[in-house]
Design a protein around this motif. Structure first.
Motif, PDB file in Angstrom:
ATOM      1  N   THR A 105      68.154 -24.009  -2.329  1.00 17.95           N
ATOM      2  CA  THR A 105      66.993 -24.418  -1.527  1.00 17.95           C
ATOM      3  C   THR A 105      67.335 -24.471  -0.034  1.00 17.95           C
ATOM      4  N   GLU A 106      68.550 -24.040   0.316  1.00 19.59           N
ATOM      5  CA  GLU A 106      68.957 -24.068   1.723  1.00 19.59           C
ATOM      6  C   GLU A 106      68.141 -23.072   2.540  1.00 19.59           C
ATOM      7  N   THR A 107      67.857 -23.459   3.774  1.00 18.10           N
ATOM      8  CA  THR A 107      67.068 -22.597   4.664  1.00 18.10           C
ATOM      9  C   THR A 107      67.792 -22.408   5.988  1.00 18.10           C
ATOM     10  N   GLN A 108      67.268 -21.479   6.799  1.00 19.15           N
ATOM     11  CA  GLN A 108      67.781 -21.278   8.144  1.00 19.15           C
ATOM     12  C   GLN A 108      66.632 -20.854   9.049  1.00 19.15           C
ATOM     13  N   ILE A 109      66.803 -21.098  10.340  1.00 17.40           N
ATOM     14  CA  ILE A 109      65.770 -20.775  11.325  1.00 17.40           C
ATOM     15  C   ILE A 109      66.142 -19.483  12.031  1.00 17.40           C
ATOM     16  N   ILE A 110      65.188 -18.565  12.135  1.00 16.44           N
ATOM     17  CA  ILE A 110      65.421 -17.311  12.856  1.00 16.44           C
ATOM     18  C   ILE A 110      64.227 -17.041  13.769  1.00 16.44           C
ATOM     19  N   LYS A 111      64.426 -16.154  14.739  1.00 17.04           N
ATOM     20  CA  LYS A 111      63.309 -15.682  15.557  1.00 17.04           C
ATOM     21  C   LYS A 111      62.480 -14.725  14.719  1.00 17.04           C
ATOM     22  N   ALA A 112      61.187 -14.732  14.927  1.00 20.71           N
ATOM     23  CA  ALA A 112      60.289 -13.885  14.130  1.00 20.71           C
ATOM     24  C   ALA A 112      60.685 -12.419  14.212  1.00 20.71           C
ATOM     25  N   ASP A 164      64.118 -10.865   3.791  1.00 22.17           N
ATOM     26  CA  ASP A 164      64.010 -12.310   4.032  1.00 22.17           C
ATOM     27  C   ASP A 164      62.811 -12.897   3.304  1.00 22.17           C
ATOM     28  N   GLU A 165      62.992 -14.099   2.765  1.00 20.70           N
ATOM     29  CA  GLU A 165      61.903 -14.838   2.106  1.00 20.70           C
ATOM     30  C   GLU A 165      61.477 -15.977   3.025  1.00 20.70           C
ATOM     31  N   VAL A 166      60.279 -15.869   3.603  1.00 27.92           N
ATOM     32  CA  VAL A 166      59.799 -16.848   4.582  1.00 27.92           C
ATOM     33  C   VAL A 166      59.312 -18.102   3.863  1.00 27.92           C
ATOM     34  N   VAL A 167      59.839 -19.245   4.297  1.00 30.38           N
ATOM     35  CA  VAL A 167      59.416 -20.527   3.735  1.00 30.38           C
ATOM     36  C   VAL A 167      58.230 -21.073   4.514  1.00 30.38           C
ATOM     37  N   GLU A 168      58.316 -20.988   5.853  1.00 28.67           N
ATOM     38  CA  GLU A 168      57.193 -21.410   6.689  1.00 28.67           C
ATOM     39  C   GLU A 168      57.343 -20.868   8.105  1.00 28.67           C
ATOM     40  N   GLU A 169      56.238 -20.791   8.804  1.00 29.87           N
ATOM     41  CA  GLU A 169      56.255 -20.440  10.218  1.00 29.87           C
ATOM     42  C   GLU A 169      56.313 -21.736  11.014  1.00 29.87           C
ATOM     43  N   ILE A 170      57.199 -21.788  11.979  1.00 30.36           N
ATOM     44  CA  ILE A 170      57.375 -23.003  12.771  1.00 30.36           C
ATOM     45  C   ILE A 170      56.423 -22.963  13.959  1.00 30.36           C
ATOM     46  N   ALA A 171      55.655 -24.022  14.083  1.00 28.89           N
ATOM     47  CA  ALA A 171      54.648 -24.068  15.155  1.00 28.89           C
ATOM     48  C   ALA A 171      55.323 -24.102  16.520  1.00 28.89           C
ATOM     49  N   LYS A 172      54.715 -23.379  17.472  1.00 22.30           N
ATOM     50  CA  LYS A 172      55.239 -23.368  18.839  1.00 22.30           C
ATOM     51  C   LYS A 172      54.883 -24.670  19.538  1.00 22.30           C
ATOM     52  N   GLU A 173      55.814 -25.200  20.315  1.00 21.71           N
ATOM     53  CA  GLU A 173      55.527 -26.383  21.124  1.00 21.71           C
ATOM     54  C   GLU A 173      54.816 -25.993  22.409  1.00 21.71           C
ATOM     55  N   LYS A 174      55.160 -24.805  22.932  1.00 23.58           N
ATOM     56  CA  LYS A 174      54.514 -24.284  24.133  1.00 23.58           C
ATOM     57  C   LYS A 174      54.091 -22.853  23.874  1.00 23.58           C
ATOM     58  N   GLU A 175      53.106 -22.404  24.605  1.00 24.11           N
ATOM     59  CA  GLU A 175      52.578 -21.061  24.414  1.00 24.11           C
ATOM     60  C   GLU A 175      53.636 -19.989  24.662  1.00 24.11           C
ATOM     61  N   GLU A 176      54.507 -20.263  25.669  1.00 23.13           N
ATOM     62  CA  GLU A 176      55.519 -19.262  26.034  1.00 23.13           C
ATOM     63  C   GLU A 176      56.723 -19.270  25.091  1.00 23.13           C
TER      64      GLU A 176
END
Length: 718
Positions: free
Chosen positions: A227-234, A241-253
């Motif tokens: 169940t381990e995950t890792q964060i990558i740039k889109a 790759d098996e995407v678990v979730e999309e991480i919401a942006k804090e800022k538009e840029e």
């Protein structure tokens, strides 16, 4: 069946559900029963991964020869999947795969090598580079740790059907048509309870890195149902790759990031540094490789890159590490590889014993390995490899001495143990290196052996004296000898003795033995060093344990050369000129003083000489013959190694001589007042002072020396 060819009929018969017995090829009788095939059970990782590498290499060669076409997105890889819950290990490759007939030949007939068969079949179309397997036994290493093994495989051949094979570790197997849809092979091990540690992800990583860090195919490790995950740039997302979730942006840029299921971990480097040409490698790459492989963050002194294609194929890198001789073991690590597959550390048949002190890697696909790929067969070819490595090291070192002398001198103190050990162990290496061995002299300068033989040729008459001697010589204008008038330090006239220079003819230089003086402890032997310097003589510093056997070997191999410690004898260089009459007088005095010394010191074996030394500040000295000292050193070595049976004192002090300086007032006092009240005290003090110039006193002797010194100082107060 109607219309069926012979080949199709054979395949159909093989693919029918089948139960049978494993056939052992009687021409290949090896100790293959599972628990005795290999000495280390963890080696099954290496064998199964090597088989996967071979399968991939074969498929690539078929593609190169036009007999198969790889997909454009083909990526060669081996997947290792641990499953601690189900107690299984999987090894999956996308290589050549096997037909049912090949499983019959290569698996069911033990010791029939698929690699050997492939090479024979395509020997005119491709060489055998990177084909690792040779014996067909590696697969059976799985049964050292598994109760049951399954194979699912699909051949690259058109129309091939998948095969499922399983065996519970006995001599029986079951084989039938399988369900695998991708070309390649999947091997599943059902690990027995005694070996469950290999289902642990961390243990698997450790073993794979040990054996497979540089295999030519990428190896990935993962844990089933993790169940381990890792964060990558889109933008870094891969199709696998098996995407678990999309991480919401804090800022538009901000960049879009994804949380994905942890990717399998790449564990190896497919193009190791040693496989490259030396011209392609940078200094930083060599250092980084050294740090990574040997976990040593002290920078090595230098390295030798081996790159040979003829008459055998061998590549490697040997590092000369910086060693603290006092606090560290000087044992190094030479890792031996075969086609980038780790074989063992420090195999002495291949690596010359003295180079085991180094750190490095050697990869030789031509090595004649035994059935388990763990040891070498006795082969003259192995000796040639060892000789080549020795030659390359000697060439590198001698080349440095010729062209980079200053750098060579900087390294010398660190590399000298390697070189001297090599000279002791290998006559050919010694022959090549003799003229490039350096010796540090009393001034800290380095000299080669030929240069050492040129020193100490100063005329003894040119040597400095601390004060005037009580003898002199002179000639008048006609060349006749006359008495010379000299005065002492108080300006008083003293008689001078005339010395006839022709009394003893000098020995011809070419008949003299060439002596190289040496020092083993600069502090302890400081008085002798000062005498040498005053006499404009030189000596070399030999402080390592290896130096004694090393100089003995140099003496044996170079006729007329002798090494002698500076306190082994008293040469004429240090003696004042005396007449025959004076010499005879001193001999007579020595006889009576020797009796006195033996009585006072309670040492019947001690030898006593009275000499007139140029340096009037020295009262007494002890010399110990070189032969006696070497014998004592040898006895100490045997004693330290626990080799009993020889008495350390059996050689006694036979070579020990107490020399008393007739030019010193204390000695003159002893000669003239042998029955005096304080003579006993002075004799003991003279002896202990002489001993202290060579080595520390024994505890009891030191206690007496301190007490006696206090008594002497008390006499000065009266």
């Amino acid at each position: 069946m109607a219309g069926e060819t012979d080949t199709e009929r054979n395949v159909r018969k093989i693919m029918e559900a089948k139960h049978g017995n494993l056939s052992i090829n009687s021409d290949n009788i090896f100790p293959i029963i599972k628990k005795w095939l290999y000495s280390d059970h963890d080696i099954f990782f290496r064998e199964l991964i090597s088989n996967g590498c071979d399968a991939i290499t074969k498929l690539k060669k078929l593609d190169m020869m036009g007999e198969y076409t790889l997909a454009d997105d083909y990526k060669a890889e081996i997947q290792v999947i641990v499953n601690p819950e189900e107690k299984t290990l999987k090894f999956i490759d996308n290589g050549i795969g096997m037909t049912a007939q090949e499983v019959e030949e290569y698996i069911n007939q033990i010791a029939f090598s698929g690699a050997a068969d492939f090479i024979e079949k395509y020997k005119d179309k491709a060489n055998d580079d990177q084909i690792i397997g040779h014996f067909g036994l590696g697969f059976y290493s799985a049964f050292m740790v598994a109760d049951e093994v399954h194979i699912d495989t699909l051949s690259y051949q058109d129309g091939a059907k998948a095969v499922h094979w399983e065996c519970d570790g006995g001599t029986e197997f079951d084989m039938k048509e399988g369900s695998r849809s991708q070309v390649g092979t999947e091997i599943t091990l059902f690990i027995n309870d005694d070996c469950l540690e290999f289902c642990n992800e961390y243990k698997a990583r450790e073993v794979i890195k040990k054996y497979c860090s540089f295999m030519p195919t990428e190896i990935y490790l993962s844990k089933a149902n993790s169940t381990e995950t890792q964060i990558i740039k889109a933008e870094e997302k891969l199709d696998t790759d098996e995407v678990v979730e999309e991480i919401a942006k804090e800022k538009e840029e901000d960049e879009q990031k994804l949380k994905i299921k942890k990717r399998p971990e790449l564990l190896n480097e497919t193009h190791p540094l040693w496989a490259k040409h030396p011209n392609e490698c940078t200094r930083e790459e060599y250092l980084e490789f050294y740090r990574k492989v040997f976990q040593d963050y002290k920078e090595p002194l230098f390295w030798i890159h081996l790159n040979m294609d003829y008459p055998f194929n061998m590549k490697g890198i040997l590092y000369f590490p910086k060693i603290n001789m006092e606090y560290e073991s000087i044992e190094g690590t030479i890792k031996l590889y075969n086609n980038q597959v780790f074989i063992a550390d420090n195999i002495k048949e291949v690596i010359p014993e003295f180079l085991l002190l180094l750190k490095g890697v050697i990869d030789c696909p031509d090595l004649p390995l035994n059935v388990s790929r763990s040891a070498l067969q006795n082969d003259g070819f192995v000796k040639k490899i060892s000789e080549y490595i020795t030659k390359k090291v000697a060439d590198k070192l001698s080349g440095m001495c010729k062209t980079e002398k200053e750098e060579y001198e900087k390294y010398w103190d660190d590399i000298s143990p390697f070189i001297k050990f090599g000279c002791l162990k290998d006559d050919k290496f010694c022959e090549k290196m003799t003229d490039y061995i350096l010796f540090k002299n009393l001034d800290g300068n380095y000299m080669t052996l030929p240069e050492c033989l040129e020193v100490n040729k100063t005329d003894p008459d040119e040597a400095e004296e601390d004060t005037s001697c009580d003898t002199a010589k002179a000639v008048d204008e006609n060349g006749e000898k006359v008495e010379a008038e000299i005065v002492d330090e108080n300006g008083e006239k003293v008689e001078a003795e005339v010395v006839d220079e022709k009394e003893e003819p000098e020995e011809e230089d070419e008949k003299k033995e060439k002596v190289i003086y040496y020092v083993t402890d600069e502090k302890q032997q400081s008085q002798y060093i000062n005498m040498f310097k005053a006499a404009k003589m030189d000596a070399v510093i030999l402080t390592h344990n290896i130096d004694q056997p090393f100089v003995s070997q140099l003496e044996a191999k170079n006729e007329g050369i002798k090494f002698q410690r500076i306190d082994a004898d008293l040469t004429d260089t240090f003696k004042a000129k005396t007449s025959k009459k004076a010499e005879k007088e001193m001999e007579e005095q020595a006889e009576s003083v020797a009796k006195l010394m033996k009585k006072v010191l309670k040492k019947d074996a001690i030898k006593v000489k009275i000499e007139k030394l140029k340096n009037k500040k020295i009262s007494s000295m002890i010399t110990l013959s070189e032969e006696t000292r070497r014998m004592q050193d040898m006895m100490k070595m045997y004693s330290m190694q626990g080799m009993g049976g020889m008495d350390m004192g059996m050689f006694g002090k036979e070579g020990e001589t107490l020399i008393l300086n007739a030019n010193h007032p204390l000695v003159q006092y002893v000669i003239e007042h042998q029955e005096g009240d304080n003579v006993k005290m002075i004799c003991e003090q003279l002896y202990d002072l002489a001993l202290l110039q060579q080595a520390p006193l024994e505890p009891e002797a030191m206690t007496k020396f301190v007490a006696r010194s206090n008594d002497i100082m008390m006499l000065l107060t009266k």
